[in-house]
Each structure stands twice: as C-alpha cells, then as structure tokens.
Scaffold this motif. Structure first.
Motif, PDB file in Angstrom:
ATOM      1  N   VAL A 175       0.809  -1.113  -0.235  1.00 18.39           N
ATOM      2  CA  VAL A 175       0.150  -0.023  -0.099  1.00 18.39           C
ATOM      3  C   VAL A 175       0.776   1.245   0.076  1.00 18.39           C
ATOM      4  O   VAL A 175       0.490   2.159  -0.837  1.00 18.39           O
ATOM      5  N   LEU A 176       2.007   1.349   0.800  1.00 21.71           N
ATOM      6  CA  LEU A 176       2.783   2.562   0.973  1.00 21.71           C
ATOM      7  C   LEU A 176       3.513   2.788  -0.419  1.00 21.71           C
ATOM      8  O   LEU A 176       3.536   3.809  -0.852  1.00 21.71           O
ATOM      9  N   VAL A 177       4.172   1.789  -0.984  1.00 21.50           N
ATOM     10  CA  VAL A 177       4.833   2.099  -2.121  1.00 21.50           C
ATOM     11  C   VAL A 177       3.792   2.604  -3.326  1.00 21.50           C
ATOM     12  O   VAL A 177       4.200   3.176  -4.408  1.00 21.50           O
ATOM     13  N   GLN A 178       2.781   1.792  -3.447  1.00 24.40           N
ATOM     14  CA  GLN A 178       1.613   2.178  -4.318  1.00 24.40           C
ATOM     15  C   GLN A 178       1.199   3.510  -4.264  1.00 24.40           C
ATOM     16  O   GLN A 178       0.971   4.235  -5.265  1.00 24.40           O
ATOM     17  N   ALA A 179       0.814   3.968  -2.937  1.00 21.71           N
ATOM     18  CA  ALA A 179       0.440   5.342  -2.618  1.00 21.71           C
ATOM     19  C   ALA A 179       1.498   6.288  -3.099  1.00 21.71           C
ATOM     20  O   ALA A 179       1.354   7.384  -3.601  1.00 21.71           O
ATOM     21  N   GLU A 180       2.878   6.000  -2.651  1.00 22.81           N
ATOM     22  CA  GLU A 180       4.004   6.871  -3.054  1.00 22.81           C
ATOM     23  C   GLU A 180       3.920   6.920  -4.764  1.00 22.81           C
ATOM     24  O   GLU A 180       4.057   8.271  -5.325  1.00 22.81           O
ATOM     25  N   GLU A 181       3.486   5.877  -5.462  1.00 22.59           N
ATOM     26  CA  GLU A 181       3.637   6.156  -6.895  1.00 22.59           C
ATOM     27  C   GLU A 181       2.503   6.751  -7.536  1.00 22.59           C
ATOM     28  O   GLU A 181       2.511   7.670  -8.532  1.00 22.59           O
ATOM     29  N   ILE A 182       1.468   7.119  -6.703  1.00 25.42           N
ATOM     30  CA  ILE A 182       0.130   7.857  -7.189  1.00 25.42           C
ATOM     31  C   ILE A 182       0.689   9.439  -6.835  1.00 25.42           C
ATOM     32  O   ILE A 182       0.563  10.348  -7.617  1.00 25.42           O
ATOM     33  N   VAL A 183       1.489   9.532  -5.730  1.00 22.35           N
ATOM     34  CA  VAL A 183       1.924  10.949  -5.506  1.00 22.35           C
ATOM     35  C   VAL A 183       2.906  11.419  -6.719  1.00 22.35           C
ATOM     36  O   VAL A 183       2.854  12.345  -7.053  1.00 22.35           O
TER      37      VAL A 183
ATOM     38  N   ILE B  85      -1.720  -4.985  13.283  1.00 17.21           N
ATOM     39  CA  ILE B  85      -0.756  -3.732  13.086  1.00 17.21           C
ATOM     40  C   ILE B  85      -0.995  -3.269  11.570  1.00 17.21           C
ATOM     41  O   ILE B  85      -0.830  -2.168  11.428  1.00 17.21           O
ATOM     42  N   ASN B  86      -1.151  -4.243  10.592  1.00 17.66           N
ATOM     43  CA  ASN B  86      -1.486  -3.797   9.295  1.00 17.66           C
ATOM     44  C   ASN B  86      -2.620  -2.704   9.294  1.00 17.66           C
ATOM     45  O   ASN B  86      -2.509  -1.616   8.582  1.00 17.66           O
ATOM     46  N   GLU B  87      -3.573  -2.961  10.033  1.00 18.08           N
ATOM     47  CA  GLU B  87      -4.834  -1.838   9.938  1.00 18.08           C
ATOM     48  C   GLU B  87      -4.443  -0.552  10.619  1.00 18.08           C
ATOM     49  O   GLU B  87      -4.766   0.482  10.134  1.00 18.08           O
ATOM     50  N   LEU B  88      -3.530  -0.876  11.639  1.00 15.81           N
ATOM     51  CA  LEU B  88      -2.989   0.414  12.215  1.00 15.81           C
ATOM     52  C   LEU B  88      -2.200   1.089  11.240  1.00 15.81           C
ATOM     53  O   LEU B  88      -2.597   2.628  11.240  1.00 15.81           O
ATOM     54  N   PHE B  89      -1.496   0.737  10.516  1.00 16.63           N
ATOM     55  CA  PHE B  89      -0.560   1.643   9.583  1.00 16.63           C
ATOM     56  C   PHE B  89      -1.249   2.042   8.731  1.00 16.63           C
ATOM     57  O   PHE B  89      -1.482   3.109   8.330  1.00 16.63           O
ATOM     58  N   CYS B  90      -2.403   1.359   8.131  1.00 18.66           N
ATOM     59  CA  CYS B  90      -3.300   1.879   7.026  1.00 18.66           C
ATOM     60  C   CYS B  90      -4.227   2.891   7.387  1.00 18.66           C
ATOM     61  O   CYS B  90      -4.444   4.025   6.911  1.00 18.66           O
TER      62      CYS B  90
END
Length: 430
Positions: free
Chosen positions: A193-201, A321-326
């Motif tokens: 999720v993090l690297v894909q969101a970064e690509e959108i940015v 933990i995954n949910e916390l980060f998201c």
C-alpha cells in the motif's frame, strides 16, 4: 503547551503548589513574549516541560488544570486536542493527532458520530487562533497587510515547478484517499500500500509538472509492490537515522534544556551559539551516536542499534498492526496535515516522504524492542508508543531551527527517498 495571553491569565495566579506537591516550588511556565512579537515563537507563554518531556500539569495521567478548574479553563490548544482542522477553499477537513492514545488505539466514537461536538470544537479553534493573533502586533512585527490573506490551499505545491489549483488537487486527493480506503477494506499488505500510494503521488507530480490535468489519475493503477530484497545505501540509512534522532531522541535532549524550546525562525545568533556550545557535549554525543554510528538512546526506553533493527527478521505484520498503519496513513492524507501550513510548508512530495519516514522510524522503534526481547513478532503496544512520540514531534516541526528544517525539506523532496529502506523492512518481515 503553548498559551495565549488569555490562557495564561486564567492560570498564572493560581497557587498550584498548595494544590499538589508535584507542583510546589517549581517554575511551571516559560515566557517568550519578545520572540512571539517578532514571529519567532508560536505563543507568548508555554508550560515548562518536565525532564521526560511531559507537561508539568499532567498528574497521574490526567490534566490537573482540567481537574481543578474545569475543561473550559484549560489552554485553548489543550481543549481542542486531539482534533485538527484544515480550512480549504471547498471545506474544512478533520483530522486526529496520534500522540493521543485514544486516537492511535482507535478508541472512542467515530468522528462521523461527533459532528455537532466537532463543530463546537472548531469554533473554539477559531476563537483560540484569533486570540493568539490579537496578542501579536502583526502589522508592526511583520508588516502584514490588513487585507484578508488568501487561502494557503488556493495553489498546492507538489514539488518545485509543479503547482496546481485546489480544484485540480482534489482529483489527486480523491484518487489517493479512495485507493487507501479500498486498501483498508481489502486488508492489503501495508508495505505494498505504501509504495503504491507513493507512485500515485509521483504520478500526480509528473502530471502537474507537464501541465496536464490530474483527472487522468482516475484510471491510474500503480504497478509496483514491495517485493524483492531492499539494499539501502549508507546515505539512505543515515537520512533515516537523522530523522529518528530529530523525532525520537532529540526531544528527550530538548526537554532537559529550556533554551532549546521555541527557537524556530531564528538563525544561529551569538546567544544561541553560546547556548548550544554549552550543551554541545550532550547534543553532539547523542547526535553523533544516532546519525553516525546508528546507536540511538532514549531515556526509559534504552538503546536501539538502528542497523541491526533494520535487518532484524520478524514475522509478517499482524492484521491488527497492518490495520493500524493503513488507518494512520489514511487519517494523515484525509486530514491534509501532511503538507502545507500544518507541516512547515512542505510540498505534497515532501509531506508524503515525511510520513514514509515516520512509518520507518516507528518500525525501527518496534523492531528494536523486539530485538531486546529476542522476539520475531512486533507488539502493537510498541507501535502505540512510537506513534505517540512521533506525532508529538511531527506537530512541532516548525519549532526546529531553520537550518535543520531546510535540511529536512531537501531530504524529503527526493522522490522515493526511503523506498530502499521500506523494501528492506518488507523483505525482513516474511
């Protein structure tokens, strides 16, 4: 905590020492009237932190001002906490500070069920900010125009040479928040999720730089995952170590020295040089240990070898933990507190990179604690602690020296600044 003149007038004449022994024979406030008038401090007065960095009025985990005088008598910032409000050309966005344990642990009513109460807190926010503005003679100190200022979000900077009007920004915001919401619903792995969101940015930044409409993002699907072994360079790790120091180690140093509080906006004057020289031994040893040797020491927490923590093998992130980060990332993106006025004027790219850096620091903190236990599983309680500390510092980013802020801004402006570190963390969590 910052206090306006009105806030200070409510609490300054109370004999606090007679009410609780922990408040007896102690200076409870720091005064910064002159710096405030010059625009070098956010408030004219502050509560003086204890050596652990906490407010002196925090007694047994509760606010003693609230308990003795009532909620309405607390400083304005304390009454509003942990809510944030960001006014934009098309509406007011709500957010939450994660240095609130209720926020980071997802306890309490949903914001959508608190609408009337939140409107009341927004009115308090406006009143508090107006009172603070009235304390400072802005026309004399800064030469500010009497005309109403433009909304800082009329134009949004993605990066140098890539700015768009707010209407265009909303295409990007809709795509990114929609992506994050879907990722949470589908319980996707946060590293992906993090690297894909970064690509959108970064895709939005390219479109802005090329003068194209960000509406094109509606069909954009980032084709990248956090797979493969990450190989961060020494520079990559040093940048993260610097941020770890500023957000997690330095606050414990700063809390010991009153002079290190509220000095943003000023360069190294002779007085500040003398002050820093006086404290240099402590500052230099903690900074060099963390940034050069990757050995970070936090009082009451202990030492953390950042290099070893980065490479420590752990179990995959638990669903909790995954949910916390998201959820944390969604709240920051939705609340518009990761760039612009709430984040030292960062561009969207710099602001997003600062969030990535915070995530990396939280992981290193929790992995360091797991290493001490000889454990391969992260504990969510350690991440709660990390985010409590990180968000407290993220919210005071404008209080650091301009030289440090400039260095951070440069580091954060690098596309995919921490990608290789994130990939290393992902490869060690399988």
């Amino acid at each position: 905590m910052g206090l306006s003149e009105a806030d200070y007038s409510r609490v300054k004449d109370v004999d606090w020492g007679s009410l609780h022994p922990d408040l007896a024979n102690k200076e409870l406030f720091i005064h910064r009237q002159e710096q405030f008038k010059q625009g070098l401090a956010q408030y004219p007065h502050f509560t003086k932190p204890r050596k652990d960095g906490t407010c002196p009025f925090l007694i047994d985990g509760l606010c003693f001002i609230h308990g003795h005088m009532g909620e309405e008598q607390k400083p304005g910032t304390c009454q509003i906490f942990p809510y944030s409000y960001v006014e934009t050309p098309t509406g007011i966005y709500m957010g939450l500070a994660y240095n609130s344990m209720a926020s980071v642990r997802n306890i309490g009513e949903l914001l959508t069920d608190q609408e009337e109460k939140l409107k009341g807190y927004f009115r308090k926010t406006v009143h508090h900010l107006n009172a603070r503005a009235a304390d400072r003679p802005t026309d004399i100190a800064t030469g500010a125009s009497a005309e109403a200022p433009a909304n800082p979000f009329d134009e949004v900077d993605f990066a140098t040479g890539a700015s768009v009007p707010w209407k265009e920004f909303l295409y990007f915001d809709t795509r990114l928040t929609g992506f994050l919401k879907q990722a949470m619903d589908e319980k996707r792995n946060f590293f992906d999720v993090l690297v894909q969101a970064e690509e959108i940015v970064l895709r939005a930044t390219r479109l802005a730089r090329e003068g194209k409409s960000l509406a094109e993002l509606a069909d954009y699907q980032p084709d990248v995952t956090a797979s493969g072994a990450g190989s961060p360079s020494g520079t990559d790790v040093s940048i993260i170590a610097m941020i770890y120091y500023l957000y997690l180690v330095y606050p414990t140093v700063r809390s010991s020295y009153e002079e290190l509080w509220q000095i943003q906006g000023q360069s190294f004057s002779p007085r500040s040089i003398m002050m820093i020289a006086k404290k240099f031994g402590h500052l230099a040893s903690t900074g060099m240990s963390t940034i050069l040797f990757k050995k970070a020491e936090i009082p009451q927490i202990g030492a953390n070898d950042l290099s070893k923590s980065l490479n420590h093998k752990i179990e995959p992130l638990s669903p909790e933990i995954n949910e916390l980060f998201c959820r944390w990332l969604y709240v920051k993106i939705f609340g518009k507190t990761y760039f612009g006025p709430a984040a030292a004027g960062y561009s969207v790219v710099s602001g997003f990179n600062s969030l990535v850096a915070c995530f990396v620091c939280a992981m290193l903190f929790a992995k360091g604690e797991a290493r001490k236990r000889g454990d391969k599983e992260l504990r969510i309680a350690d991440l709660y602690e990390a985010y409590w500390r990180l968000d407290r510092e993220f919210l005071t980013v404008t209080q650091i020296l301009p030289q440090v802020s400039a260095a951070l801004s440069i580091a954060y402006s690098i596309p995919r600044m921490a990608r290789r570190v994130v990939l290393a963390l992902a490869s060690n969590a399988r």
